[in-house]
Design an enzyme around this catalytic site. Structure first.
Site, mmCIF file in Angstrom:
data_model
loop_
_atom_site.group_PDB
_atom_site.id
_atom_site.type_symbol
_atom_site.label_atom_id
_atom_site.label_comp_id
_atom_site.label_asym_id
_atom_site.label_seq_id
_atom_site.Cartn_x
_atom_site.Cartn_y
_atom_site.Cartn_z
ATOM 1 N N TYR A 86 0.849 -1.182 -0.097
ATOM 2 C CA TYR A 86 0.029 0.110 -0.029
ATOM 3 C C TYR A 86 0.759 1.258 -0.004
ATOM 4 C CZ TYR A 86 0.928 0.873 4.866
ATOM 5 O OH TYR A 86 1.512 1.307 6.142
ATOM 6 N N CYS A 87 0.106 2.361 -0.457
ATOM 7 C CA CYS A 87 0.810 3.559 -0.304
ATOM 8 C C CYS A 87 -0.317 4.727 0.082
ATOM 9 C CB CYS A 87 1.480 4.285 -1.643
ATOM 10 S SG CYS A 87 0.215 4.426 -3.021
ATOM 11 N N ARG A 88 -0.040 6.029 -0.235
ATOM 12 C CA ARG A 88 -1.061 6.995 0.182
ATOM 13 C C ARG A 88 -2.388 6.765 -0.409
ATOM 14 N NH1 ARG A 88 -2.636 11.989 -1.659
ATOM 15 N NH2 ARG A 88 -3.340 13.448 0.086
#
Length: 351
Positions: A86-88
């Site tokens: 995941y990221c932002r």
């Protein structure tokens, strides 16, 4: 058949990726179930600054924007292990998942990133220590927090277990005032990167059981003494064995003389954990069997070379291996060296 598979994936909160993508996407519900699976690595591919502001508990942070991103992932996790990434907002993690899939990894990307996770009121933490999660024989959760060097925090069934806690090592400080008090605290030997009187005092209450060798008990003024070969029953589901830890190479034996220091084998509800302490690949390792998780040291001349650690790992055959106490030693090649032996080598911040 395709329709059935699609329905099953939808029920799990997963959707197959389209086009040139070779990974799956998951909504928050599906991703949450993956974070609870000990067989899945949770990977945060944002910057270190973003990670420090709040992340999913247990997530390992490797910035996908760094030139050595793939090398760092390969050093941390075998291709046989699924990665939940995941990221932002989901864009960078989708890119990372695609790159990792091309290297043979099975990846699942969080749709909407941590913004969607927070939007669903899911928990985040600012604890920057890496966490690995395992299940015991009866399905209870054991969490390992990689603090520094040889310092490990273990959570099990509402209990706190501390291994060789130190407050300062080089320029890294560990603030134990922000951590729960220890129910059980183990120290392997007297050296300052393992025995820290201040850290022991900060983590202790009148109910804490401090278990160590005779030398450290004498230095601290109290403690339950275990010698090599001693067995101790902590609880109905928790036993401890003290095992030898010493140097054997000529010119090094003064660092850790035979018979003085301890390694420990913790058996927690059937999960067997070998914490080697400061040692080389000693003959006694040949009798250490059925280990699920091993912590083996790697910083010559005080403990093992990478070649010695490889020999020790092949002798013990743990399911999961954490090289620790490694200082400036390059341990990045160990995952590939031990892959054919079926050992899951995980590199964490145990410098």
């Amino acid at each position: 058949m395709k329709k059935i598979i699609t329905c099953i994936l939808a029920a799990l909160g997963l959707t197959t990726a389209c086009g040139q993508q070779n990974f799956e996407n998951a909504d928050v519900k599906g991703f949450s179930s993956l974070t609870e699976d000990p067989g899945v690595m949770v990977l945060d591919v944002r910057t270190a600054a973003e990670y420090a502001e709040g992340h999913i508990e247990g997530a390992v942070n490797i910035d996908q924007g760094q030139s050595d991103f793939l090398e760092k992932v390969k050093a941390s996790v075998p291709t046989s292990k699924k990665i939940a990434v995941y990221c932002r907002s989901g864009r960078r993690s989708a890119n990372a998942a695609n790159r990792l899939a091309a290297e043979g990894y099975q990846c699942v990307n969080l749709t909407g990133g941590i913004l969607a996770w927070k939007g669903a009121s899911m928990p985040v933490t600012t604890d920057t220590y890496e966490v690995d999660v395992f299940k015991t024989r009866s399905g209870k959760i054991v969490k390992f927090h990689a603090l520094v060097h040889a310092s490990i925090r273990i959570e099990y069934d509402g209990k706190e277990i501390a291994i060789d806690p130190v407050t300062k090592l080089g320029n890294k400080m560990i603030d134990y005032t922000k951590m729960p008090k220890s129910d059980f605290l183990f120290v392997t030997h007297e050296h300052g990167d393992h025995f820290d009187k201040g850290a022991i005092q900060m983590l202790s209450t009148e109910k804490t059981r401090f278990i160590t060798n005779k030398r450290c008990a004498d230095m601290f003024g109290s403690g339950e003494v275990m010698a090599n070969g001693d067995m101790l029953t902590i609880a109905d589901d928790f036993t401890v064995e003290a095992v030898p830890a010493y140097n054997i190479t000529e010119g090094r034996t003064q660092f850790h003389p035979k018979g003085r220091d301890n390694g420990y084998i913790l058996t927690i509800d059937g999960l067997r954990i070998y914490i080697a302490g400061d040692t080389e690949d000693i003959p006694e390792m040949g009798s250490i069997k059925d280990i699920d998780i091993a912590f083996l040291p790697c910083n010559q001349p005080y403990t093992m070379t990478t070649e010695q650690l490889e020999r020790a790992a092949k002798l013990i055959k743990p399911k999961v291996l954490f090289p620790y106490h490694y200082g400036q030693t390059d341990v990045s090649t160990l995952p590939s060296q031990l892959k054919s032996d079926g050992i899951d080598v995980r590199i964490r911040h145990y410098e």
